[in-house]
Design an enzyme around this catalytic site. Structure first.
Site, PDB file in Angstrom:
ATOM      1  N   GLY A 103      31.649  -9.264  12.076  1.00  0.00           N
ATOM      2  CA  GLY A 103      31.407 -10.831  12.204  1.00  0.00           C
ATOM      3  C   GLY A 103      29.785 -10.996  11.159  1.00  0.00           C
ATOM      4  O   GLY A 103      29.091 -11.932  10.747  1.00  0.00           O
ATOM      5  N   ARG A 104      29.455 -10.022  11.167  1.00  0.00           N
ATOM      6  CA  ARG A 104      27.752 -10.313   9.567  1.00  0.00           C
ATOM      7  C   ARG A 104      27.514  -9.108   9.292  1.00  0.00           C
ATOM      8  O   ARG A 104      26.389  -8.947   9.102  1.00  0.00           O
ATOM      9  CB  ARG A 104      26.173 -10.340  11.073  1.00  0.00           C
ATOM     10  CG  ARG A 104      26.240 -10.322  12.199  1.00  0.00           C
ATOM     11  CD  ARG A 104      24.888  -9.539  12.414  1.00  0.00           C
ATOM     12  NE  ARG A 104      24.256  -9.203  14.196  1.00  0.00           N
ATOM     13  CZ  ARG A 104      23.581  -9.748  14.589  1.00  0.00           C
ATOM     14  NH1 ARG A 104      22.498  -9.741  13.575  1.00  0.00           N
ATOM     15  NH2 ARG A 104      23.551  -8.787  15.527  1.00  0.00           N
ATOM     16  N   LYS A 124      24.261  -5.413   7.181  1.00  0.00           N
ATOM     17  CA  LYS A 124      24.177  -6.310   8.318  1.00  0.00           C
ATOM     18  C   LYS A 124      23.074  -7.459   8.161  1.00  0.00           C
ATOM     19  O   LYS A 124      22.101  -7.329   7.593  1.00  0.00           O
ATOM     20  CB  LYS A 124      24.015  -5.026   9.085  1.00  0.00           C
ATOM     21  CG  LYS A 124      24.064  -5.926  10.934  1.00  0.00           C
ATOM     22  CD  LYS A 124      23.513  -4.557  11.586  1.00  0.00           C
ATOM     23  CE  LYS A 124      23.685  -5.350  13.030  1.00  0.00           C
ATOM     24  NZ  LYS A 124      23.513  -4.071  13.892  1.00  0.00           N
ATOM     25  N   ASP A 136      26.399 -16.950  13.215  1.00  0.00           N
ATOM     26  CA  ASP A 136      26.441 -17.370  11.740  1.00  0.00           C
ATOM     27  C   ASP A 136      26.491 -16.152  10.739  1.00  0.00           C
ATOM     28  O   ASP A 136      25.820 -16.342   9.126  1.00  0.00           O
ATOM     29  CB  ASP A 136      24.449 -18.265  11.646  1.00  0.00           C
ATOM     30  CG  ASP A 136      23.393 -16.716  12.651  1.00  0.00           C
ATOM     31  OD1 ASP A 136      23.786 -15.856  12.336  1.00  0.00           O
ATOM     32  OD2 ASP A 136      21.901 -17.390  11.804  1.00  0.00           O
ATOM     33  N   ARG A 194      22.974  -0.237   5.828  1.00  0.00           N
ATOM     34  CA  ARG A 194      23.740   0.650   7.025  1.00  0.00           C
ATOM     35  C   ARG A 194      24.672   2.030   6.123  1.00  0.00           C
ATOM     36  O   ARG A 194      25.510   1.340   5.512  1.00  0.00           O
ATOM     37  CB  ARG A 194      23.412   0.706   7.988  1.00  0.00           C
ATOM     38  CG  ARG A 194      25.048  -0.337   8.439  1.00  0.00           C
ATOM     39  CD  ARG A 194      24.965  -0.502  10.181  1.00  0.00           C
ATOM     40  NE  ARG A 194      26.174  -1.526   9.899  1.00  0.00           N
ATOM     41  CZ  ARG A 194      26.751  -1.756  11.712  1.00  0.00           C
ATOM     42  NH1 ARG A 194      25.720  -1.230  12.295  1.00  0.00           N
ATOM     43  NH2 ARG A 194      27.833  -2.567  11.411  1.00  0.00           N
ATOM     44  N   ARG A 201      35.419   2.284  14.812  1.00  0.00           N
ATOM     45  CA  ARG A 201      35.349   2.261  15.323  1.00  0.00           C
ATOM     46  C   ARG A 201      36.516   2.199  16.926  1.00  0.00           C
ATOM     47  O   ARG A 201      37.671   1.582  16.093  1.00  0.00           O
ATOM     48  CB  ARG A 201      34.689   1.094  16.360  1.00  0.00           C
ATOM     49  CG  ARG A 201      33.319   0.397  15.630  1.00  0.00           C
ATOM     50  CD  ARG A 201      33.539  -1.140  14.880  1.00  0.00           C
ATOM     51  NE  ARG A 201      32.070  -1.503  13.788  1.00  0.00           N
ATOM     52  CZ  ARG A 201      31.136  -1.084  14.505  1.00  0.00           C
ATOM     53  NH1 ARG A 201      31.151  -1.743  15.628  1.00  0.00           N
ATOM     54  NH2 ARG A 201      30.165  -1.665  13.435  1.00  0.00           N
ATOM     55  N   ASP A 274      33.244  -1.738  20.912  1.00  0.00           N
ATOM     56  CA  ASP A 274      33.714  -2.309  19.462  1.00  0.00           C
ATOM     57  C   ASP A 274      32.315  -1.560  19.000  1.00  0.00           C
ATOM     58  O   ASP A 274      31.710  -1.825  17.706  1.00  0.00           O
ATOM     59  CB  ASP A 274      33.356  -3.767  19.534  1.00  0.00           C
ATOM     60  CG  ASP A 274      32.396  -4.207  20.032  1.00  0.00           C
ATOM     61  OD1 ASP A 274      33.062  -4.348  21.249  1.00  0.00           O
ATOM     62  OD2 ASP A 274      31.908  -4.987  19.558  1.00  0.00           O
ATOM     63  N   ASN A 275      31.662  -1.111  19.958  1.00  0.00           N
ATOM     64  CA  ASN A 275      30.642  -0.441  18.953  1.00  0.00           C
ATOM     65  C   ASN A 275      30.355   0.861  19.487  1.00  0.00           C
ATOM     66  O   ASN A 275      29.487   1.943  19.911  1.00  0.00           O
ATOM     67  CB  ASN A 275      28.988  -0.924  19.767  1.00  0.00           C
ATOM     68  CG  ASN A 275      29.031  -2.232  19.666  1.00  0.00           C
ATOM     69  OD1 ASN A 275      29.358  -2.912  18.240  1.00  0.00           O
ATOM     70  ND2 ASN A 275      28.593  -2.574  20.922  1.00  0.00           N
TER      71      ASN A 275
HETATM   72  P1  AMP Z   1      27.821  -7.167  19.152  1.00  0.00           P
HETATM   73  O1  AMP Z   1      27.352  -7.115  20.562  1.00  0.00           O
HETATM   74  O2  AMP Z   1      25.943  -6.729  17.686  1.00  0.00           O
HETATM   75  O3  AMP Z   1      28.427  -5.364  18.712  1.00  0.00           O
HETATM   76  O4  AMP Z   1      28.845  -7.958  18.424  1.00  0.00           O
HETATM   77  C1  AMP Z   1      30.095  -7.954  18.733  1.00  0.00           C
HETATM   78  C2  AMP Z   1      30.019  -9.375  18.056  1.00  0.00           C
HETATM   79  O5  AMP Z   1      30.076 -10.048  17.269  1.00  0.00           O
HETATM   80  C3  AMP Z   1      31.019  -8.241  16.698  1.00  0.00           C
HETATM   81  O6  AMP Z   1      31.913  -8.757  15.791  1.00  0.00           O
HETATM   82  C4  AMP Z   1      29.927  -9.073  15.934  1.00  0.00           C
HETATM   83  O7  AMP Z   1      30.297  -8.593  14.434  1.00  0.00           O
HETATM   84  C5  AMP Z   1      29.712 -10.414  16.112  1.00  0.00           C
HETATM   85  N1  AMP Z   1      28.212 -10.684  15.869  1.00  0.00           N
HETATM   86  C6  AMP Z   1      26.810 -10.489  16.879  1.00  0.00           C
HETATM   87  N2  AMP Z   1      26.143 -11.361  16.053  1.00  0.00           N
HETATM   88  C7  AMP Z   1      26.123 -11.800  15.039  1.00  0.00           C
HETATM   89  C8  AMP Z   1      26.098 -12.678  14.624  1.00  0.00           C
HETATM   90  N3  AMP Z   1      25.220 -13.114  14.212  1.00  0.00           N
HETATM   91  N4  AMP Z   1      26.678 -13.385  13.632  1.00  0.00           N
HETATM   92  C9  AMP Z   1      28.257 -13.464  13.072  1.00  0.00           C
HETATM   93  N5  AMP Z   1      28.941 -12.500  13.985  1.00  0.00           N
HETATM   94  C10 AMP Z   1      28.205 -11.712  15.167  1.00  0.00           C
HETATM   95 MG    MG Z   2      28.628  -3.948  17.437  1.00  0.00          MG
END
Ligand code: AMP
Ligand code: MG
Length: 522
Positions: A103-104, A124, A136, A194, A201, A274-275
């Site tokens: 997503g980002r 990122k 965003d 990175r 994943r 997903d992580n």
């Molecule tokens: P995370 O908790 O960071 O592993 O993120 C979970 C999901 O939310 C993943 O698909 C990320 O790409 C998405 N995500 C987290 N932060 C953002 C952001 N600021 N904009 C878009 N997608 C995000």
């Molecule tokens: Mg993640």
């Protein structure tokens, strides 16, 4: 940087999302979508890792060039770069969350270096993708500093991890509610580049199973094995046995990663599927933290405050749960899933064996003694001992020391020193007597040197990361650069840095936001 050799194996071999404009959507039967990084207002390189640059055949001249800043902040692409965002799903906090995806984050290129190694470069915080959902696509300076510093620190601690090439400020402002409590404000935007052999994943496989799309699942798995696990292929054919061996290897590398986390006191904070990297790398540095006083129930993530699902002491169990989800994801490719089940059943005993070996090393012993270790864990927890300092000082104990001398050697590790005076005798005397007997009997050769190779002196303490962030937010990058250098040699004494970087958490940091409490907002 024209000499960089790019490779498009991912996009050449896997199905693409046919839609090429960035609109948030469900992407089916495809492994990725083409995207473009967002241009930034006034990009500025804040720090880079010369070690990672070298890995990519980038010189220091390359890194100080304007084009480097432009490319790694998302403002420009080099010829041959084809940015894409991956489609994946995941189980978040134990529940299936559907499509998530990059997503980002976006992969801008795969580089083949002069040694023939393949490195994926991912930005990122470089803007929206079809997977940005309601957010965003941007990242703020505080979380980007945390990712940059920690991933490089982990590498130097010998923990499997993604790496970081660069950290750029974008000059743009990003609107964030740090604690999801209605107090949003503008923060400085930033982009980290990175680097890893692959960013795949568990969730990349789960998404296809969740949609009953076994065809794309198999295409992705075969591609993954051919590209990153070619040592598992015999006679150039992939069959069910190959999948089982692949899963066994993912179990093994995941186990090894968790053992390292337990060794150095790292809490990931968001072990959603997903992580979880299929290469067993620590990935997605969000609300992670480092144990200060030894407390297996501790998690820095306020989003997990109710359940402590991802607390330090639960990481091995959660990794197992996540592996079970991966096994379920690839199960449609098996007629009989017994081999998957057997492999999964092997995880707990294998983990236990490796954990014992790791604890033995931390204690400088040739054998594992259950009672000694259990008593130690109890004592550390009860007496609120700083994990890093305690194990580092333990190496100073010598066979002629009595319990009192031992205790004075580790004294600096304890948070509440008054509690220590009262209880010390009863809690520690017998343990130290026992320990000294053990090191007499079966201590390893050159015990101090050996222990100091697995018990770091310097880790990215939560409050140190926050001090770096506070200064950087005011434009002062000196501490960022200094700490980055210190963390490259975490097992060295570096006496000149001890008073600043190898101390217990100060009292002011105990309840301060960013030091002990973090959220997923980044
Ligand atoms: P995370 O908790 O960071 O592993 O993120 C979970 C999901 O939310 C993943 O698909 C990320 O790409 C998405 N995500 C987290 N932060 C953002 C952001 N600021 N904009 C878009 N997608 C995000
Ligand atoms: Mg993640």
């Amino acid at each position: 940087m024209k000499h960089l050799k790019f490779d498009h194996h991912f996009i050449d071999n896997l199905p693409a999302d046919p839609v090429t404009h960035t609109v948030r959507r469900q992407v089916v039967e495809a492994c990725y979508s083409f995207v473009s990084p967002k241009s930034t207002a006034t990009p500025k390189l804040l720090i880079h890792s010369p070690e990672v640059a070298e890995m990519l055949d980038l010189s220091e001249t390359d890194c100080s060039s304007d084009v480097f800043t432009q490319v790694f902040s998302g403002n420009a692409l080099l010829d041959g770069m084809k940015p894409y965002a991956m489609c994946y799903g995941g189980h978040q906090f134990g529940n299936w969350a559907g499509q998530l995806g990059d997503g980002r984050a976006m992969t801008i290129a795969d580089v083949i270096n002069k040694k023939g190694e393949r490195w994926s470069l991912q930005l990122k915080g470089a803007g929206e993708t079809p997977y940005s959902r309601t957010a965003d696509g941007l990242a703020v300076l505080r979380s980007s500093i945390r990712e940059f510093l920690c991933s490089e620190a982990m590498f130097h601690l010998d923990v499997p991890t993604t790496r970081a090439l660069s950290l750029c400020a974008t000059g743009d402002e990003v609107w964030r509610d740090m604690f999801y409590d209605g107090n949003a404000e503008y923060e400085q935007g930033a982009v980290v580049c990175r680097v890893a052999p692959s960013f795949l994943r568990f969730g990349n496989f789960e998404i296809f199973n969740s949609r009953g799309d076994s065809k794309t699942l198999q295409t992705l798995l075969d591609f993954t094995i051919r590209t990153y696990f070619s040592h598992l292929i015999e006679n150039d054919t992939i069959h069910t046995d190959t999948y089982t061996r692949w899963f066994a290897e993912v179990c093994d590398t995941t186990k090894t990663m968790i053992i390292h986390w337990q060794r150095v006191g790292f809490v990931h904070g968001v072990m959603n599927t997903d992580n979880m990297s299929i290469l067993g790398l620590t990935i997605d540095y969000g609300p992670y933290g480092w144990l200060e006083d030894y407390n297996p129930d501790w998690t820095p993530n306020t989003t997990d405050a109710a359940n402590h699902r991802y607390a330090f002491g639960k990481q091995a169990h959660i990794a197992h749960w996540n592996l079970m989800k991966l096994a379920q994801a690839i199960a449609p490719l098996f007629e009989d899933t017994t081999p998957l089940q057997d492999t999964l059943n092997n995880y707990a005993p294998a983990y236990k064996k490796s954990w014992q070996a790791m604890m033995q090393q931390k204690l400088g012993l040739n054998t594992f003694d259950k009672a000694l270790v259990e008593q130690l864990m109890n004592n550390l927890e009860q007496m609120e001992a700083d994990m890093t300092i305690f194990f580092r000082k333990l190496a100073d104990i010598e066979i002629e020391d009595d319990a009192e001398q031992c205790l004075s050697k580790v004294h600096d590790a304890f948070y509440p020193t008054d509690k220590l005076e009262d209880k010390a005798a009863s809690v520690w005397t017998s343990w130290f007597e026992n320990y000294v007997q053990h090191i007499k009997k079966d201590g390893v050769d050159a015990r101090k040197t050996s222990m100091n190779q697995v018990n770091p002196k310097y880790v990215l303490r939560n409050y140190l990361a926050q001090l770096v962030i506070d200064k950087a937010n005011e434009g002062d990058l000196s501490m960022l650069h200094e700490l980055f250098e210190v963390l490259k040699k975490p097992y060295d004494e570096q006496p000149e840095h001890e008073t600043k970087y190898a101390q217990k958490r100060p009292d002011w940091a105990k309840e301060k936001a960013g030091c002990s409490m973090l959220s997923c907002s980044s």
